[in-house]
Design a protein around this motif. Structure first.
Motif, short mmCIF file in Angstrom:
data_model
loop_
_atom_site.label_atom_id
_atom_site.label_comp_id
_atom_site.label_asym_id
_atom_site.label_seq_id
_atom_site.Cartn_x
_atom_site.Cartn_y
_atom_site.Cartn_z
N THR A 17 0.84 -1.20 0.00
CA THR A 17 0.00 0.00 0.00
C THR A 17 0.88 1.26 0.00
O THR A 17 0.57 2.23 -0.68
CB THR A 17 -0.95 -0.01 1.22
OG1 THR A 17 -1.75 -1.20 1.14
CG2 THR A 17 -1.85 1.20 1.24
N GLU A 18 2.00 1.22 0.73
CA GLU A 18 2.90 2.37 0.76
C GLU A 18 3.44 2.67 -0.64
O GLU A 18 3.50 3.82 -1.07
CB GLU A 18 4.07 2.12 1.73
CG GLU A 18 4.96 3.35 1.89
CD GLU A 18 6.38 3.03 2.38
OE1 GLU A 18 6.81 1.86 2.30
OE2 GLU A 18 7.05 3.97 2.81
N ASP A 19 3.83 1.60 -1.34
CA ASP A 19 4.33 1.73 -2.71
C ASP A 19 3.26 2.36 -3.61
O ASP A 19 3.54 3.30 -4.36
CB ASP A 19 4.72 0.33 -3.20
CG ASP A 19 5.33 0.34 -4.60
OD1 ASP A 19 5.53 1.44 -5.15
OD2 ASP A 19 5.60 -0.74 -5.14
N LEU A 20 2.01 1.89 -3.49
CA LEU A 20 0.93 2.43 -4.33
C LEU A 20 0.66 3.90 -3.98
O LEU A 20 0.42 4.72 -4.87
CB LEU A 20 -0.35 1.61 -4.15
CG LEU A 20 -0.26 0.15 -4.61
CD1 LEU A 20 -1.58 -0.57 -4.34
CD2 LEU A 20 0.09 0.07 -6.10
N LEU A 21 0.72 4.22 -2.68
CA LEU A 21 0.51 5.61 -2.26
C LEU A 21 1.61 6.51 -2.85
O LEU A 21 1.34 7.63 -3.29
CB LEU A 21 0.49 5.72 -0.74
CG LEU A 21 -0.82 5.31 -0.06
CD1 LEU A 21 -0.63 5.15 1.44
CD2 LEU A 21 -1.91 6.34 -0.35
N GLU A 41 -7.89 2.74 -8.03
CA GLU A 41 -8.93 1.72 -7.79
C GLU A 41 -8.48 0.74 -6.72
O GLU A 41 -9.24 0.38 -5.83
CB GLU A 41 -9.22 0.94 -9.08
CG GLU A 41 -10.30 1.55 -9.95
CD GLU A 41 -10.33 0.89 -11.33
OE1 GLU A 41 -10.04 -0.32 -11.43
OE2 GLU A 41 -10.63 1.60 -12.30
N GLU A 42 -7.20 0.30 -6.84
CA GLU A 42 -6.67 -0.68 -5.89
C GLU A 42 -6.60 -0.08 -4.48
O GLU A 42 -6.94 -0.73 -3.50
CB GLU A 42 -5.29 -1.17 -6.35
CG GLU A 42 -4.60 -2.14 -5.42
CD GLU A 42 -5.30 -3.50 -5.28
OE1 GLU A 42 -6.14 -3.83 -6.15
OE2 GLU A 42 -5.00 -4.22 -4.30
N LEU A 43 -6.17 1.18 -4.38
CA LEU A 43 -6.10 1.84 -3.08
C LEU A 43 -7.49 1.93 -2.46
O LEU A 43 -7.67 1.69 -1.26
CB LEU A 43 -5.47 3.23 -3.22
CG LEU A 43 -3.95 3.24 -3.38
CD1 LEU A 43 -3.47 4.64 -3.76
CD2 LEU A 43 -3.25 2.79 -2.10
N GLN A 44 -8.48 2.25 -3.28
CA GLN A 44 -9.86 2.35 -2.82
C GLN A 44 -10.34 0.98 -2.32
O GLN A 44 -10.96 0.86 -1.27
CB GLN A 44 -10.73 2.82 -3.97
CG GLN A 44 -11.94 3.60 -3.52
CD GLN A 44 -12.63 4.27 -4.71
OE1 GLN A 44 -12.53 3.77 -5.85
NE2 GLN A 44 -13.30 5.36 -4.47
N VAL A 48 -8.27 2.69 1.42
CA VAL A 48 -7.58 3.96 1.58
C VAL A 48 -8.48 5.07 1.04
O VAL A 48 -8.94 5.01 -0.10
CB VAL A 48 -6.22 3.96 0.82
CG1 VAL A 48 -5.53 5.30 0.95
CG2 VAL A 48 -5.32 2.84 1.33
N THR A 49 -8.74 6.08 1.86
CA THR A 49 -9.61 7.17 1.44
C THR A 49 -8.81 8.22 0.67
O THR A 49 -7.57 8.25 0.74
CB THR A 49 -10.26 7.85 2.66
OG1 THR A 49 -9.23 8.48 3.43
CG2 THR A 49 -11.02 6.85 3.52
N THR A 50 -9.50 9.10 -0.05
CA THR A 50 -8.81 10.17 -0.78
C THR A 50 -8.12 11.12 0.20
O THR A 50 -7.07 11.67 -0.10
CB THR A 50 -9.78 10.96 -1.68
OG1 THR A 50 -10.92 11.32 -0.91
CG2 THR A 50 -10.20 10.15 -2.88
N MET A 53 -4.86 9.55 1.11
CA MET A 53 -3.94 9.67 -0.02
C MET A 53 -3.35 11.09 -0.07
O MET A 53 -2.15 11.27 -0.25
CB MET A 53 -4.70 9.37 -1.32
CG MET A 53 -3.80 8.93 -2.43
SD MET A 53 -4.71 8.06 -3.72
CE MET A 53 -5.44 9.41 -4.58
N ALA A 54 -4.21 12.09 0.13
CA ALA A 54 -3.76 13.48 0.12
C ALA A 54 -2.78 13.73 1.27
O ALA A 54 -1.78 14.44 1.11
CB ALA A 54 -4.96 14.43 0.22
N GLU A 55 -3.05 13.13 2.43
CA GLU A 55 -2.18 13.29 3.59
C GLU A 55 -0.81 12.66 3.33
O GLU A 55 0.23 13.22 3.67
CB GLU A 55 -2.86 12.66 4.83
CG GLU A 55 -2.00 12.58 6.09
CD GLU A 55 -1.51 13.94 6.59
OE1 GLU A 55 -2.11 14.97 6.23
OE2 GLU A 55 -0.50 13.96 7.33
N HIS A 56 -0.80 11.48 2.67
CA HIS A 56 0.46 10.82 2.32
C HIS A 56 1.27 11.73 1.38
O HIS A 56 2.46 11.91 1.56
CB HIS A 56 0.18 9.47 1.64
CG HIS A 56 1.42 8.70 1.30
ND1 HIS A 56 2.04 7.86 2.20
CD2 HIS A 56 2.17 8.65 0.17
CE1 HIS A 56 3.11 7.32 1.63
NE2 HIS A 56 3.22 7.79 0.39
#
Ligand SMILES: [Zn+2]
Length: 119
Positions: A17-21, A41-44, A48-50, A53-56
């Motif tokens: 998940t870190e890699d995808l983020l 799509e995979e993160l969702q 993982v919320t938007t 994702m924005a915070e990351h």
């Protein structure tokens, strides 16, 4: 080279998940829009919320070096975004110093002595 969406899907499903983020934020500028859709799509799917994702992306922006193409500079030893840089020597057979070069380190590979880039 043809863009292989099936290969991307397979790769994305096994990535952390870190890699995808990181791909959706720090490396976003260098991503194919179709690949980005698959990643988001995979993160969702993983919950993982938007907002997360924005915070990351916000946290990464504080610690990374952004290259002229808008993507994050990568660690010299893995695919994570680099958080520090340090001069070292490129060594022939790992022994004989040949020429100085710049190494980049992610948080995991950062040596104790390396200082974050002052910016
Ligand atoms: Zn690394």
């Amino acid at each position: 080279m043809l863009f292989d969406l099936e290969r991307v899907r397979k790769n994305v499903s096994t990535a952390t998940t870190e890699d995808l983020l990181d791909r959706a934020t720090a490396y976003r500028a260098g991503m194919e829009p179709d690949a980005l859709d698959v990643i988001e799509e995979e993160l969702q799917r993983r919950g993982v919320t938007t907002d997360e994702m924005a915070e990351h992306g916000r946290r990464r922006r504080l610690e990374i070096n952004v290259l002229s193409d808008g993507t994050a500079a990568r660690c010299s030893f893995c695919h994570r975004p680099a958080v520090a840089e340090q001069c070292g020597w490129h060594r022939l057979w790992g022994l004989v110093p040949i020429f100085p070069c710049l190494f980049r380190y992610c948080a995991e590979h950062q040596p104790e002595r390396a200082e974050p880039d002052p910016q």
